[in-house]
Design a protein around this motif. Structure first.
Motif, PDB file in Angstrom:
ATOM      1  N   HIS A  45       0.846  -1.198   0.000  1.00  0.00           N
ATOM      2  CA  HIS A  45       0.000   0.000   0.000  1.00  0.00           C
ATOM      3  C   HIS A  45       0.878   1.243   0.000  1.00  0.00           C
ATOM      4  CE1 HIS A  45      -2.949   2.977   1.151  1.00  0.00           C
ATOM      5  NE2 HIS A  45      -2.403   3.152   2.340  1.00  0.00           N
ATOM      6  N   LYS A  46       0.564   2.193  -0.864  1.00  0.00           N
ATOM      7  CA  LYS A  46       1.228   3.494  -0.853  1.00  0.00           C
ATOM      8  C   LYS A  46       0.407   4.410   0.040  1.00  0.00           C
ATOM      9  CE  LYS A  46       3.213   7.008  -3.908  1.00  0.00           C
ATOM     10  NZ  LYS A  46       4.578   6.861  -3.388  1.00  0.00           N
ATOM     11  N   GLY A  47       1.068   4.977   1.051  1.00  0.00           N
ATOM     12  CA  GLY A  47       0.364   5.732   2.070  1.00  0.00           C
ATOM     13  C   GLY A  47      -0.499   6.861   1.546  1.00  0.00           C
ATOM     14  N   SER A  48      -0.091   7.472   0.451  1.00  0.00           N
ATOM     15  CA  SER A  48      -0.822   8.618  -0.092  1.00  0.00           C
ATOM     16  C   SER A  48      -1.909   8.207  -1.080  1.00  0.00           C
ATOM     17  CB  SER A  48       0.167   9.563  -0.791  1.00  0.00           C
ATOM     18  OG  SER A  48       0.910   8.873  -1.783  1.00  0.00           O
ATOM     19  N   SER A  49      -2.149   6.908  -1.232  1.00  0.00           N
ATOM     20  CA  SER A  49      -3.145   6.444  -2.201  1.00  0.00           C
ATOM     21  C   SER A  49      -4.241   5.659  -1.495  1.00  0.00           C
ATOM     22  CB  SER A  49      -2.478   5.552  -3.253  1.00  0.00           C
ATOM     23  OG  SER A  49      -2.226   4.259  -2.716  1.00  0.00           O
ATOM     24  N   ASN A  50      -5.245   5.268  -2.267  1.00  0.00           N
ATOM     25  CA  ASN A  50      -6.327   4.431  -1.741  1.00  0.00           C
ATOM     26  C   ASN A  50      -6.285   3.048  -2.380  1.00  0.00           C
ATOM     27  OD1 ASN A  50      -8.581   3.970  -0.099  1.00  0.00           O
ATOM     28  ND2 ASN A  50      -9.993   4.389  -1.791  1.00  0.00           N
ATOM     29  N   ARG A  51      -5.110   2.658  -2.856  1.00  0.00           N
ATOM     30  CA  ARG A  51      -4.950   1.389  -3.565  1.00  0.00           C
ATOM     31  C   ARG A  51      -4.244   0.371  -2.674  1.00  0.00           C
ATOM     32  NH1 ARG A  51      -5.084  -0.913  -8.459  1.00  0.00           N
ATOM     33  NH2 ARG A  51      -3.460  -2.386  -9.055  1.00  0.00           N
ATOM     34  N   PHE A  52      -4.748  -0.864  -2.703  1.00  0.00           N
ATOM     35  CA  PHE A  52      -4.158  -1.976  -1.958  1.00  0.00           C
ATOM     36  C   PHE A  52      -3.980  -3.143  -2.929  1.00  0.00           C
ATOM     37  CE2 PHE A  52      -6.489   0.700   0.891  1.00  0.00           C
ATOM     38  CZ  PHE A  52      -5.672   0.807   2.007  1.00  0.00           C
ATOM     39  N   GLU A  53      -2.798  -3.700  -2.937  1.00  0.00           N
ATOM     40  CA  GLU A  53      -2.477  -4.736  -3.925  1.00  0.00           C
ATOM     41  C   GLU A  53      -1.972  -6.001  -3.232  1.00  0.00           C
ATOM     42  OE1 GLU A  53       0.516  -5.432  -7.767  1.00  0.00           O
ATOM     43  OE2 GLU A  53       0.519  -3.523  -6.674  1.00  0.00           O
ATOM     44  N   ILE A  54      -2.518  -7.149  -3.626  1.00  0.00           N
ATOM     45  CA  ILE A  54      -2.021  -8.430  -3.125  1.00  0.00           C
ATOM     46  C   ILE A  54      -0.780  -8.813  -3.930  1.00  0.00           C
ATOM     47  CG2 ILE A  54      -2.503 -10.907  -2.935  1.00  0.00           C
ATOM     48  CD1 ILE A  54      -5.400 -10.212  -2.356  1.00  0.00           C
ATOM     49  N   THR A  55       0.347  -8.959  -3.242  1.00  0.00           N
ATOM     50  CA  THR A  55       1.603  -9.264  -3.923  1.00  0.00           C
ATOM     51  C   THR A  55       2.059 -10.707  -3.716  1.00  0.00           C
ATOM     52  OG1 THR A  55       2.843  -8.390  -2.024  1.00  0.00           O
ATOM     53  CG2 THR A  55       2.404  -6.877  -3.850  1.00  0.00           C
ATOM     54  N   LYS A  56       1.415 -11.415  -2.784  1.00  0.00           N
ATOM     55  CA  LYS A  56       1.760 -12.822  -2.576  1.00  0.00           C
ATOM     56  C   LYS A  56       0.620 -13.491  -1.836  1.00  0.00           C
ATOM     57  CE  LYS A  56       5.695 -15.696  -1.204  1.00  0.00           C
ATOM     58  NZ  LYS A  56       7.062 -15.687  -0.602  1.00  0.00           N
ATOM     59  N   GLU A  57       0.323 -14.744  -2.219  1.00  0.00           N
ATOM     60  CA  GLU A  57      -0.717 -15.467  -1.515  1.00  0.00           C
ATOM     61  C   GLU A  57      -0.481 -16.968  -1.606  1.00  0.00           C
ATOM     62  OE1 GLU A  57      -4.734 -15.317  -3.174  1.00  0.00           O
ATOM     63  OE2 GLU A  57      -3.914 -14.499  -5.035  1.00  0.00           O
ATOM     64  N   LEU A  58      -0.996 -17.664  -0.611  1.00  0.00           N
ATOM     65  CA  LEU A  58      -0.905 -19.117  -0.561  1.00  0.00           C
ATOM     66  C   LEU A  58      -2.168 -19.634   0.098  1.00  0.00           C
ATOM     67  CD1 LEU A  58       0.981 -21.698  -0.896  1.00  0.00           C
ATOM     68  CD2 LEU A  58       1.562 -21.341   1.506  1.00  0.00           C
ATOM     69  N   HIS A  59      -2.792 -20.652  -0.506  1.00  0.00           N
ATOM     70  CA  HIS A  59      -4.013 -21.238   0.040  1.00  0.00           C
ATOM     71  C   HIS A  59      -3.812 -22.737   0.179  1.00  0.00           C
ATOM     72  CE1 HIS A  59      -6.563 -17.605  -0.750  1.00  0.00           C
ATOM     73  NE2 HIS A  59      -5.597 -17.394  -1.628  1.00  0.00           N
ATOM     74  N   LEU A  60      -4.077 -23.274   1.358  1.00  0.00           N
ATOM     75  CA  LEU A  60      -3.932 -24.705   1.580  1.00  0.00           C
ATOM     76  C   LEU A  60      -5.305 -25.381   1.670  1.00  0.00           C
ATOM     77  CD1 LEU A  60      -0.919 -24.970   4.061  1.00  0.00           C
ATOM     78  CD2 LEU A  60      -0.919 -24.851   1.565  1.00  0.00           C
ATOM     79  N   THR A  61      -5.405 -26.537   1.075  1.00  0.00           N
ATOM     80  CA  THR A  61      -6.566 -27.424   0.880  1.00  0.00           C
ATOM     81  C   THR A  61      -7.512 -26.913  -0.206  1.00  0.00           C
ATOM     82  OG1 THR A  61      -8.067 -26.528   2.588  1.00  0.00           O
ATOM     83  CG2 THR A  61      -6.500 -28.227   3.283  1.00  0.00           C
TER      84      THR A  61
END
Length: 491
Positions: free
Chosen positions: A336-352
């Motif tokens: 997240h860039k503090g001056s913006s309203n954007r949130f980005e998923i940069t890594k994820e892992l899901h089990l089962t």
């Protein structure tokens, strides 16, 4: 090209020419004098005919000889040919999933038109979402991790063997100093702490390894935990005898899947070395047994293991499924860039299986009720180095709830940038048995969605977008219902 691919392309062309002539295998056998079984073997890509037999087939099918032996396919099968000529099947880590390359070739040979449509679809998706080779490799790695429940006994054992061989005691926190000594004395490394800082273009890198001189360039602004992890990862590359590797951290690009997989192996080794399994399980047991939620746990554990919050959360994804049978979990990293309203998923892992929340590639707005986002918003407004929070997230759309821990830190390499890491555990009977503080009233429960565009929660004060996708689906359902009633009325 690989000989087997040449055979397969010839077989695809022969089958296409035969079907265009409305000939069965039996019919082509009678026409050419070649046996039906032999022709079947050719069409499946298992045999390549000799020159005289190719000439005979070309004559009976009324096509030029050169056209028969050309590797070019018509537009209907062109994507299949591109797939084979690109050698992408050689790049795929098929063996990790118990798949033989010959099995895929059989599928292509038996249903080329359907496979072609599938390949064309994948290509379009890749173009639409800018899904490059690196993304494909990382998706393959993620599938490999998920198939193994993200626990690798051989790497855990390698860490134990290393500790005995080098008298590294895993009963206490490791320091970068003792790992540096092993790199220098045992593996002949030279550590350079000045050179990397001279290049402003490389301010996003933490380290570069120069293999010819065994020089490890370290960024001068990294902290002790980051330095320790870098050293542990370099030891992992050496102790595991990995040659096909990446030389920068963080990575710039991957040349092949082996580099992706080996980078993961070295990172896993480093995490298991810095956060020993025996120690972390004792801490987890004490934490889960408490009747109320201990908010200081992650802060204290961070000090105990000389590790970043991300390393700790990642290590928990190794330990919880295997040692505590808490297999239904996910890991998320957001930026997240503090001056913006954007949130980005940069890594994820899901089990089962895939859980909520999860990444979405259509630029939809992630639910602002996520604890992952709340801690990012909070740390951007504060002067704290590390913020941690917990919540129970309930998804009305599917009736599932998750216990979620999330930590946020300022990005040390980018100004006004922040990142959070989160661990989510599906609330089921197994979790209720293991987590004694689950009913702690201090843990707040929030109704959440995945993205605003798909969320039906009414009167949401933090909604960023109307539920446009749900509204569209509702409209289609209404239209379909009216059409059905008209058909019934007028039939």
């Amino acid at each position: 090209m690989e000989e087997e691919y040449i055979k397969l392309i010839f077989g695809l062309k022969l089958k296409q020419l035969r079907t265009n002539k409305k000939l069965s295998l039996f019919g082509l056998s009678k026409l050419s004098g070649l046996s039906k079984s032999y022709l079947n073997e050719i069409e499946k890509g298992k045999k390549y005919p000799k020159t005289d037999k190719i000439a005979l087939l070309a004559e009976k099918l009324e096509v030029p000889y050169d056209s028969m032996v050309s590797l070019k396919l018509d537009k209907n099968l062109a994507p299949v040919g591109e797939l084979l000529q690109s050698k992408v099947l050689k790049e795929l880590p098929l063996e990790l999933f118990g798949i033989k390359e010959s099995d895929l070739i059989d599928i292509v040979a038996n249903a080329p038109t359907k496979v072609n449509a599938f390949i064309a679809t994948i290509i379009e998706i890749a173009k639409h979402y800018n899904f490059g080779k690196e993304s494909f490799y990382l998706a393959s790695l993620r599938s490999f991790q998920e198939a193994s429940n993200n626990f690798f006994p051989e790497l855990e054992e390698a860490v134990q063997n290393f500790s005995k061989a080098y008298q590294v005691h895993l009963k206490k926190s490791l320091s970068s100093k003792e790992l540096e000594e092993i790199l220098v004395e045992e593996y002949g490394y030279t550590i350079n702490n000045e050179e990397l800082g001279k290049y402003s273009e490389l301010d996003n890198l933490r380290s570069i390894f120069i293999p010819k001189t065994k020089t490890l360039l370290i960024a001068d602004h990294i902290d002790e935990a980051q330095r320790t992890f870098i050293y542990a990862k370099e030891i992992g590359y050496n102790y595991l005898k990995i040659e096909e590797r990446l030389y920068t951290f963080t990575w710039i690009k991957f040349n092949n899947f082996d580099q992706v997989l080996n980078n993961f192996y070295a990172s896993y080794f480093a995490g298991a070395l810095v956060i020993p399994r025996d120690l972390i399980t004792k801490d987890i047991e004490a934490f889960l047994a408490k009747p109320t939620f201990d908010k200081t746990f992650l802060a204290n554990i961070k000090k105990s293991y000389n590790a970043s919050p991300e390393s700790i959360y990642q290590r928990l994804t190794n330990i919880l499924p295997n040692d505590y049978q808490l297999e239904n979990l996910f890991f998320l990293r957001l930026s997240h860039k503090g001056s913006s309203n954007r949130f980005e998923i940069t890594k994820e892992l899901h089990l089962t299986h895939q859980h909520s929340p999860h990444g979405n590639e259509t630029n939809e707005k992630y639910c602002r009720r996520w604890v992952s986002i709340r801690v990012l918003q909070d740390i951007a407004k504060s002067s704290e180095e590390h913020l941690m929070d917990v919540q129970i997230s309930h998804y009305p759309s599917d009736g599932l709830s998750y216990l979620i821990f999330s930590s946020a830190t300022a990005d040390p390499f980018k100004k006004d940038m922040y990142r959070s890491v989160s661990l989510g555990l599906l609330i089921n009977n197994e979790l209720k048995k293991k987590v004694k503080f689950l009913d702690d009233p201090a843990i707040k429960t929030y109704d959440v969605g995945v993205t605003c565009e798909r969320c039906a929660i009414p009167d949401c004060a933090v909604r960023q977008s109307a539920p446009t996708i749900l509204e569209r689906q509702k409209k289609y359902a209404t239209t379909e219902d009216v059409v059905a009633k008209l058909q019934e009325k007028l039939s």
